[in-house]
Design a protein around this motif. Sequence first.
Motif, PDB file in Angstrom:
ATOM      1  N   THR A 133       0.848  -1.180   0.000  1.00  0.00           N
ATOM      2  CA  THR A 133       0.000   0.000   0.000  1.00  0.00           C
ATOM      3  C   THR A 133       0.885   1.232   0.000  1.00  0.00           C
ATOM      4  N   LYS A 134       0.633   2.153  -0.899  1.00  0.00           N
ATOM      5  CA  LYS A 134       1.390   3.398  -0.916  1.00  0.00           C
ATOM      6  C   LYS A 134       0.962   4.267   0.257  1.00  0.00           C
ATOM      7  N   VAL A 135       1.944   4.903   0.866  1.00  0.00           N
ATOM      8  CA  VAL A 135       1.672   5.801   1.981  1.00  0.00           C
ATOM      9  C   VAL A 135       1.985   7.207   1.512  1.00  0.00           C
ATOM     10  N   LYS A 136       0.977   8.062   1.559  1.00  0.00           N
ATOM     11  CA  LYS A 136       1.153   9.435   1.106  1.00  0.00           C
ATOM     12  C   LYS A 136       1.858  10.253   2.184  1.00  0.00           C
ATOM     13  N   MET A 137       2.962  10.864   1.791  1.00  0.00           N
ATOM     14  CA  MET A 137       3.663  11.769   2.701  1.00  0.00           C
ATOM     15  C   MET A 137       3.139  13.174   2.459  1.00  0.00           C
ATOM     16  N   THR A 138       2.974  13.912   3.535  1.00  0.00           N
ATOM     17  CA  THR A 138       2.310  15.211   3.443  1.00  0.00           C
ATOM     18  C   THR A 138       3.274  16.380   3.316  1.00  0.00           C
ATOM     19  N   SER A 139       4.556  16.104   3.085  1.00  0.00           N
ATOM     20  CA  SER A 139       5.535  17.178   3.018  1.00  0.00           C
ATOM     21  C   SER A 139       6.481  16.972   1.846  1.00  0.00           C
ATOM     22  N   ASP A 140       6.760  18.046   1.126  1.00  0.00           N
ATOM     23  CA  ASP A 140       7.761  18.000   0.063  1.00  0.00           C
ATOM     24  C   ASP A 140       9.160  18.259   0.616  1.00  0.00           C
ATOM     25  N   GLU A 141       9.241  18.590   1.894  1.00  0.00           N
ATOM     26  CA  GLU A 141      10.519  18.923   2.516  1.00  0.00           C
ATOM     27  C   GLU A 141      11.212  17.714   3.142  1.00  0.00           C
ATOM     28  N   MET A 142      10.506  16.614   3.295  1.00  0.00           N
ATOM     29  CA  MET A 142      11.057  15.428   3.944  1.00  0.00           C
ATOM     30  C   MET A 142      11.482  14.409   2.888  1.00  0.00           C
ATOM     31  N   VAL A 143      12.627  13.798   3.123  1.00  0.00           N
ATOM     32  CA  VAL A 143      13.138  12.759   2.239  1.00  0.00           C
ATOM     33  C   VAL A 143      13.452  11.531   3.083  1.00  0.00           C
ATOM     34  N   ILE A 144      13.078  10.379   2.604  1.00  0.00           N
ATOM     35  CA  ILE A 144      13.456   9.135   3.264  1.00  0.00           C
ATOM     36  C   ILE A 144      14.583   8.530   2.438  1.00  0.00           C
ATOM     37  N   LEU A 145      15.688   8.287   3.088  1.00  0.00           N
ATOM     38  CA  LEU A 145      16.865   7.754   2.419  1.00  0.00           C
ATOM     39  C   LEU A 145      16.928   6.252   2.649  1.00  0.00           C
ATOM     40  N   VAL A 146      16.963   5.494   1.569  1.00  0.00           N
ATOM     41  CA  VAL A 146      17.110   4.046   1.638  1.00  0.00           C
ATOM     42  C   VAL A 146      18.535   3.724   1.227  1.00  0.00           C
ATOM     43  N   THR A 147      19.244   2.983   2.075  1.00  0.00           N
ATOM     44  CA  THR A 147      20.640   2.657   1.799  1.00  0.00           C
ATOM     45  C   THR A 147      20.844   1.145   1.776  1.00  0.00           C
ATOM     46  N   ASN A 148      21.953   0.744   1.190  1.00  0.00           N
ATOM     47  CA  ASN A 148      22.306  -0.664   1.093  1.00  0.00           C
ATOM     48  C   ASN A 148      23.629  -0.859   1.822  1.00  0.00           C
ATOM     49  N   SER A 149      23.659  -1.728   2.806  1.00  0.00           N
ATOM     50  CA  SER A 149      24.886  -1.984   3.563  1.00  0.00           C
ATOM     51  C   SER A 149      25.884  -2.817   2.757  1.00  0.00           C
ATOM     52  N   ASN A 150      25.411  -3.416   1.681  1.00  0.00           N
ATOM     53  CA  ASN A 150      26.223  -4.320   0.850  1.00  0.00           C
ATOM     54  C   ASN A 150      26.728  -5.538   1.599  1.00  0.00           C
ATOM     55  N   ARG A 195       4.405  -1.362  15.005  1.00  0.00           N
ATOM     56  CA  ARG A 195       5.215  -0.204  14.581  1.00  0.00           C
ATOM     57  C   ARG A 195       4.944   0.174  13.133  1.00  0.00           C
ATOM     58  N   VAL A 196       4.727  -0.798  12.283  1.00  0.00           N
ATOM     59  CA  VAL A 196       4.423  -0.484  10.879  1.00  0.00           C
ATOM     60  C   VAL A 196       3.173   0.374  10.797  1.00  0.00           C
ATOM     61  N   MET A 197       2.134  -0.008  11.528  1.00  0.00           N
ATOM     62  CA  MET A 197       0.892   0.763  11.500  1.00  0.00           C
ATOM     63  C   MET A 197       1.092   2.152  12.106  1.00  0.00           C
ATOM     64  N   GLN A 198       1.887   2.254  13.180  1.00  0.00           N
ATOM     65  CA  GLN A 198       2.187   3.557  13.785  1.00  0.00           C
ATOM     66  C   GLN A 198       2.974   4.437  12.809  1.00  0.00           C
ATOM     67  N   THR A 199       3.898   3.824  12.090  1.00  0.00           N
ATOM     68  CA  THR A 199       4.710   4.583  11.126  1.00  0.00           C
ATOM     69  C   THR A 199       3.850   5.113   9.994  1.00  0.00           C
ATOM     70  N   VAL A 200       2.949   4.302   9.496  1.00  0.00           N
ATOM     71  CA  VAL A 200       2.035   4.743   8.436  1.00  0.00           C
ATOM     72  C   VAL A 200       1.244   5.954   8.902  1.00  0.00           C
ATOM     73  N   LYS A 201       0.670   5.874  10.086  1.00  0.00           N
ATOM     74  CA  LYS A 201      -0.107   7.005  10.616  1.00  0.00           C
ATOM     75  C   LYS A 201       0.761   8.243  10.769  1.00  0.00           C
ATOM     76  N   ALA A 202       1.975   8.058  11.268  1.00  0.00           N
ATOM     77  CA  ALA A 202       2.875   9.197  11.466  1.00  0.00           C
ATOM     78  C   ALA A 202       3.239   9.843  10.131  1.00  0.00           C
ATOM     79  N   LEU A 203       3.559   9.043   9.125  1.00  0.00           N
ATOM     80  CA  LEU A 203       3.908   9.602   7.812  1.00  0.00           C
ATOM     81  C   LEU A 203       2.722  10.329   7.188  1.00  0.00           C
ATOM     82  N   GLU A 204       1.557   9.718   7.273  1.00  0.00           N
ATOM     83  CA  GLU A 204       0.367  10.335   6.673  1.00  0.00           C
ATOM     84  C   GLU A 204      -0.011  11.646   7.356  1.00  0.00           C
ATOM     85  N   SER A 205       0.276  11.759   8.637  1.00  0.00           N
ATOM     86  CA  SER A 205      -0.087  12.982   9.358  1.00  0.00           C
ATOM     87  C   SER A 205       1.053  14.002   9.394  1.00  0.00           C
TER      88      SER A 205
END
Length: 131
Positions: free
Chosen positions: A6-23, A89-99
């Motif tokens: 499910t896509k989670v809509k972020m409400t800010s254009d100022e926030m970036v989530i960085l996904v990294t690879n530890s290799n 935590r996944v459900m809490q994170t979704v709510k936090a991102l959406e709000s």
Amino acid sequence: RTNVGTKVKMTSDEMVILVTNSNVKHQLTGSEYPTRVKQCQEATACIAKKHSSVKQLRDADLSMLLHVRDDMDEIVFKRARHVISENDRVMQTVKALESGDFKQAGTCMLASHESLRDDFEVSCPELDILV
């Protein structure tokens, strides 16, 4: 429950989530993965003895787990606590991102790693450093 993302809509254009690879290379065969699966199945069976509605760990909550804590091995308890709390935590994170509560989302992500490291015991130094 359906393995459909499910896509989670972020409400800010100022926030970036960085996904990294530890290799860091890992594999499921020859690893602790089958042991973790068995431990989670054991926890599910233990919880289900007193809570018939529980068919999978995702059906349980922390109060159910605490209710049977003395009936299971400490390691099995920790594995189950990780899975149950991670689902929460996944459900809490979704709510936090959406709000737009990015501080709370970050808190959830950090707690996720700590649980993965401490209760599920599958982290590594490289990942710990990235976090």
